[in-house]
Scaffold this motif. Structure first.
Motif, PDB file in Angstrom:
ATOM      1  N   CYS A  86       0.807  -1.216   0.000  1.00 22.71           N
ATOM      2  CA  CYS A  86       0.000   0.000   0.000  1.00 22.71           C
ATOM      3  C   CYS A  86       0.847   1.276   0.000  1.00 22.71           C
ATOM      4  O   CYS A  86       0.390   2.314  -0.472  1.00 22.71           O
ATOM      5  CB  CYS A  86      -0.940   0.013   1.208  1.00 22.71           C
ATOM      6  N   ARG A  96       1.335   3.619  -3.152  1.00 25.84           N
ATOM      7  CA  ARG A  96       0.128   4.292  -3.648  1.00 25.84           C
ATOM      8  C   ARG A  96      -0.611   5.035  -2.545  1.00 25.84           C
ATOM      9  O   ARG A  96      -1.803   5.292  -2.656  1.00 25.84           O
ATOM     10  CB  ARG A  96      -0.803   3.254  -4.279  1.00 25.84           C
ATOM     11  N   TRP A  97       0.075   5.337  -1.453  1.00 27.26           N
ATOM     12  CA  TRP A  97      -0.597   5.890  -0.287  1.00 27.26           C
ATOM     13  C   TRP A  97      -1.318   7.202  -0.581  1.00 27.26           C
ATOM     14  O   TRP A  97      -2.402   7.449  -0.073  1.00 27.26           O
ATOM     15  CB  TRP A  97       0.361   6.073   0.880  1.00 27.26           C
ATOM     16  N   GLN A 106      -2.904   8.095  -3.139  1.00 24.72           N
ATOM     17  CA  GLN A 106      -4.203   7.790  -3.750  1.00 24.72           C
ATOM     18  C   GLN A 106      -5.137   7.130  -2.740  1.00 24.72           C
ATOM     19  O   GLN A 106      -6.325   7.438  -2.681  1.00 24.72           O
ATOM     20  CB  GLN A 106      -4.027   6.867  -4.949  1.00 24.72           C
ATOM     21  N   LEU A 107      -4.596   6.216  -1.940  1.00 22.34           N
ATOM     22  CA  LEU A 107      -5.415   5.454  -0.994  1.00 22.34           C
ATOM     23  C   LEU A 107      -5.944   6.321   0.145  1.00 22.34           C
ATOM     24  O   LEU A 107      -7.080   6.135   0.593  1.00 22.34           O
ATOM     25  CB  LEU A 107      -4.613   4.296  -0.398  1.00 22.34           C
ATOM     26  N   SER A 108      -5.122   7.225   0.622  1.00 20.71           N
ATOM     27  CA  SER A 108      -5.510   8.015   1.788  1.00 20.71           C
ATOM     28  C   SER A 108      -6.644   8.980   1.486  1.00 20.71           C
ATOM     29  O   SER A 108      -7.299   9.472   2.402  1.00 20.71           O
ATOM     30  CB  SER A 108      -4.301   8.768   2.353  1.00 20.71           C
ATOM     31  N   PRO A 160      -8.681   4.368   3.526  1.00 18.20           N
ATOM     32  CA  PRO A 160      -7.436   3.595   3.539  1.00 18.20           C
ATOM     33  C   PRO A 160      -7.504   2.345   4.411  1.00 18.20           C
ATOM     34  O   PRO A 160      -6.922   1.322   4.061  1.00 18.20           O
ATOM     35  CB  PRO A 160      -6.394   4.582   4.059  1.00 18.20           C
ATOM     36  N   TYR A 189      -9.016  -0.532   2.564  1.00 20.47           N
ATOM     37  CA  TYR A 189      -8.106  -1.016   1.523  1.00 20.47           C
ATOM     38  C   TYR A 189      -6.975  -1.835   2.136  1.00 20.47           C
ATOM     39  O   TYR A 189      -6.623  -2.905   1.625  1.00 20.47           O
ATOM     40  CB  TYR A 189      -7.551   0.164   0.726  1.00 20.47           C
ATOM     41  N   VAL A 190      -6.397  -1.368   3.225  1.00 25.43           N
ATOM     42  CA  VAL A 190      -5.298  -2.098   3.868  1.00 25.43           C
ATOM     43  C   VAL A 190      -5.804  -3.412   4.439  1.00 25.43           C
ATOM     44  O   VAL A 190      -5.142  -4.449   4.332  1.00 25.43           O
ATOM     45  CB  VAL A 190      -4.617  -1.228   4.952  1.00 25.43           C
TER      46      VAL A 190
END
Length: 162
Positions: free
Chosen positions: A40, A43-44, A46-48, A52, A55-56
């Motif tokens: 992760c 791409r943090w 984008q994920l945050s 998140p 996703y994690v």
């Protein structure tokens, strides 16, 4: 937008508990969380912006499923439990916990994930379905079948105990 280090500090222990419930091994749980976080991190940004944690958590579940697909000669397999403790034993709850962990080994990875998210993380069906990429009805089905299997094992243990 939460930073990666801040997220890890805040949610690491929760992710470890979740991974432990999935695999039943504290060392493998640490490895699963580390793999998920490593995947992760690039791409943090984008994920945050979204959710998140979901996703994690999904990445931990995927790492666990990948681990179960490895050839059996490359992974450790839990052996049988030791002899049952005396009924007066103060540590009988440990035997029940061990039996539960062994019973969880017989569940499918999806059932383990659903039970962990339901009872450890206390997530609603909608979030579980989204995190695992399942339909809500499938989440309920996995939960029901998993609980039935665990209940059968624990009931059998109570019958076997003198």
């Amino acid at each position: 937008m939460i930073g990666f280090e801040e997220f890890v500090r805040a949610r690491h222990s929760s992710l470890l508990r979740y991974a432990y419930v999935l695999c039943g091994d504290p060392h493998l749980a640490q490895d699963l969380v580390q793999q998920a976080l490593a995947r992760c991190y690039p791409r943090w940004s984008q994920l945050s912006a979204g959710r998140p944690e979901a996703y994690v958590r999904r990445a931990v579940t995927t790492a666990f499923i990948d681990e179960t697909r490895r050839p059996s000669w490359r992974r450790e397999i839990r052996t049988e439990l030791p002899e049952r403790a005396d009924q007066r034993d103060r540590f009988r709850s440990v035997d029940t916990r061990d039996a539960l962990l062994v019973a969880m080994d017989d569940l499918s990875p999806a059932q383990k994930a659903v039970l962990a998210m339901s009872y450890l993380e206390d997530l609603p069906d909608d979030e579980i379905a989204e995190a695992l990429g399942l339909q809500r009805a499938t989440v309920r089905s996995h939960r029901a079948r998993g609980l039935t299997a665990l209940r059968d094992v624990l009931t059998a243990q109570e019958v076997e105990t003198p």
